[in-house]
Design an enzyme around this catalytic site. Structure first.
Site, PDB file in Angstrom:
ATOM      1  N   ASN A   1     -13.133  12.904 -47.376  1.00  0.00           N
ATOM      2  CA  ASN A   1     -13.808  11.636 -47.079  1.00  0.00           C
ATOM      3  C   ASN A   1     -13.442  10.550 -48.087  1.00  0.00           C
ATOM      4  OD1 ASN A   1     -16.587  13.717 -46.323  1.00  0.00           O
ATOM      5  ND2 ASN A   1     -15.263  12.738 -44.821  1.00  0.00           N
TER       6      ASN A   1
ATOM      7  N   GLU B   1     -21.263   5.128 -46.185  1.00  0.00           N
ATOM      8  CA  GLU B   1     -21.752   6.138 -47.121  1.00  0.00           C
ATOM      9  C   GLU B   1     -20.934   6.166 -48.407  1.00  0.00           C
ATOM     10  OE1 GLU B   1     -23.274   9.664 -44.261  1.00  0.00           O
ATOM     11  OE2 GLU B   1     -21.132   9.252 -44.122  1.00  0.00           O
TER      12      GLU B   1
ATOM     13  N   LYS C   1     -14.582  18.821 -49.248  1.00  0.00           N
ATOM     14  CA  LYS C   1     -14.654  17.898 -48.125  1.00  0.00           C
ATOM     15  C   LYS C   1     -14.865  16.465 -48.601  1.00  0.00           C
ATOM     16  CE  LYS C   1     -16.615  16.778 -43.672  1.00  0.00           C
ATOM     17  NZ  LYS C   1     -17.728  16.868 -42.723  1.00  0.00           N
TER      18      LYS C   1
ATOM     19  N   GLY D   1     -31.142  11.892 -36.748  1.00  0.00           N
ATOM     20  CA  GLY D   1     -29.941  11.074 -36.766  1.00  0.00           C
ATOM     21  C   GLY D   1     -29.048  11.456 -35.598  1.00  0.00           C
TER      22      GLY D   1
ATOM     23  N   MET E   1     -22.121  12.834 -34.380  1.00  0.00           N
ATOM     24  CA  MET E   1     -22.228  14.234 -34.779  1.00  0.00           C
ATOM     25  C   MET E   1     -23.595  14.818 -34.448  1.00  0.00           C
ATOM     26  SD  MET E   1     -20.054  16.360 -36.027  1.00  0.00           S
ATOM     27  CE  MET E   1     -18.913  15.391 -36.997  1.00  0.00           C
TER      28      MET E   1
ATOM     29  N   GLY F   1     -26.352  10.080 -33.959  1.00  0.00           N
ATOM     30  CA  GLY F   1     -25.085   9.400 -33.739  1.00  0.00           C
ATOM     31  C   GLY F   1     -24.115  10.353 -33.071  1.00  0.00           C
TER      32      GLY F   1
ATOM     33  N   ASN G   1     -11.415   8.521 -45.305  1.00  0.00           N
ATOM     34  CA  ASN G   1     -12.448   7.622 -44.782  1.00  0.00           C
ATOM     35  C   ASN G   1     -12.317   6.207 -45.327  1.00  0.00           C
ATOM     36  OD1 ASN G   1     -13.602   9.649 -43.234  1.00  0.00           O
ATOM     37  ND2 ASN G   1     -15.662   9.193 -43.896  1.00  0.00           N
TER      38      ASN G   1
ATOM     39  N   ALA H   1     -16.668  13.756 -33.887  1.00  0.00           N
ATOM     40  CA  ALA H   1     -17.448  13.145 -32.812  1.00  0.00           C
ATOM     41  C   ALA H   1     -17.401  11.643 -32.989  1.00  0.00           C
ATOM     42  CB  ALA H   1     -18.893  13.630 -32.848  1.00  0.00           C
TER      43      ALA H   1
ATOM     44  N   SER I   1     -15.203   8.452 -39.690  1.00  0.00           N
ATOM     45  CA  SER I   1     -16.542   7.890 -39.460  1.00  0.00           C
ATOM     46  C   SER I   1     -16.762   6.584 -40.204  1.00  0.00           C
ATOM     47  CB  SER I   1     -17.612   8.906 -39.859  1.00  0.00           C
ATOM     48  OG  SER I   1     -17.486   9.260 -41.229  1.00  0.00           O
TER      49      SER I   1
END
Length: 328
Positions: free
Chosen positions: A208, A289, A204, A23, A27, A25, A212, A148, A276
């Site tokens: 998110n 996600e 965490k 993956g 990150m 992307g 997010n 990122a 993200s």
């Protein structure tokens, strides 16, 4: 456990692994670039053909804290892995949560009896999916606070500092997990070995599950969300739902500490950052996600008989927006 061969560089002993970043992307590109720059043998696997083509031609192109850097590494699509005969000591996973089953089914050839998998994805419950493909004593879970962003195929913006926290899922994996810490330390990824990474994963997930989805739905950055009068109440309510479900999973979250942790981002260096989920959904019309974040809390809440109206509504709203935007 694979033997990590010493590599000598200018008289200093360095230990390296055959690492596959799954993956690539924003990150995944950050970790691949930093591990590559530290002298590790890094191979990339990504399912976005335009990204694969760009990296094959020009390498990963990065704005790395204001400096333009580029690094070429071998890259394959998941469908090419078996034919290429790739092998890995460590697979670092930066897929989207909803891609786990399909992608790991394609790259089974990467996973030998000595291969370890490090999952650094946002959200809850990834181990339930990954145990189909890797033994639990070869599974490492973690979180990262690096940021990122992608600016185009093969192009990323890597700004600021961060850290990584990780822990083996089963006791037998501890020695290898600590070796991964050493490798990451040599790459400047600021890792530390955790004694309770599951708590940190849920903590965490609260970040998110607030920033997010709210930034994605409201089309704003972190700092803009924090300036609204409703932000504190929203955060407290969502975090309370996470905490109520986490207790049933054997994890006791300090809700006020978690709130302060999330709220601190409103005025931190990342205040101008678009999370993200905003990048995926609003900027690139990609599926999110949410099912492994607020959606996971809603599902587990239903299982345990705990009401989670905010997480349920946020999950539904994000799925609605995915459909309206034609996200894929």
């Amino acid at each position: 456990m694979p033997t990590i061969s010493p590599r000598y560089d200018e008289g200093k002993e360095m230990f390296t692994l055959k690492i596959t970043v799954l993956g690539v992307g924003g990150m995944g590109s950050r970790f691949a670039l930093m591990l590559h720059q530290a002298g590790n043998d890094v191979t990339l696997v990504d399912g976005w053909q335009a990204n694969v083509d760009a990296i094959r031609q020009n390498g990963i192109q990065a704005n790395f804290n204001g400096k333009q850097v580029a690094a070429k590494m071998p890259i394959y699509t998941p469908a090419e892995v078996a034919q290429a005969g790739l092998q890995a000591d460590l697979i670092v996973v930066f897929l989207k949560s909803n891609q786990l089953t399909a992608t790991f089914s394609q790259v089974r050839a990467l996973i030998g009896k000595d291969t370890y998998v490090l999952c650094l994805l946002n959200g809850i419950g990834h181990e339930d999916v990954l145990e189909e493909f890797v033994a639990k004593d070869h599974l490492i879970l973690g979180i990262t606070m690096w940021t990122a962003g992608m600016t185009g195929p093969g192009q990323v913006e890597l700004l600021g500092d961060g850290e990584v926290e990780l822990q083996n899922f089963e006791p037998a994996g501890k020695d290898f997990a600590q070796q991964v810490v050493d490798i990451f330390q040599g790459a400047g990824l600021n890792p530390h070995y955790s004694e309770n990474v599951k708590y940190s994963i849920w903590r965490k997930a609260c970040v998110n599950g607030t920033l997010n989805c709210l930034c994605a739905l409201l089309d704003c950055n972190i700092g803009e969300l924090g300036k609204t009068a409703e932000a504190p109440a929203l955060l407290h309510t969502i975090i309370a739902e996470f905490a109520a479900v986490a207790v049933k999973e054997g994890i006791k979250l300090d809700t006020e500490e978690v709130y302060q942790h999330v709220a601190a981002t409103f005025t931190a260096d990342i205040a101008d950052h678009y999370p993200s989920m905003h990048q995926d959904l609003v900027q690139h019309h990609r599926r999110t996600e949410i099912g492994f974040i607020n959606g996971a809390v809603a599902r587990k809440g239903q299982k345990y008989g705990i009401a989670t109206p905010y997480c349920t509504l946020l999950t539904q709203m994000v799925h609605v927006k995915e459909q309206l935007l034609g996200a894929k």
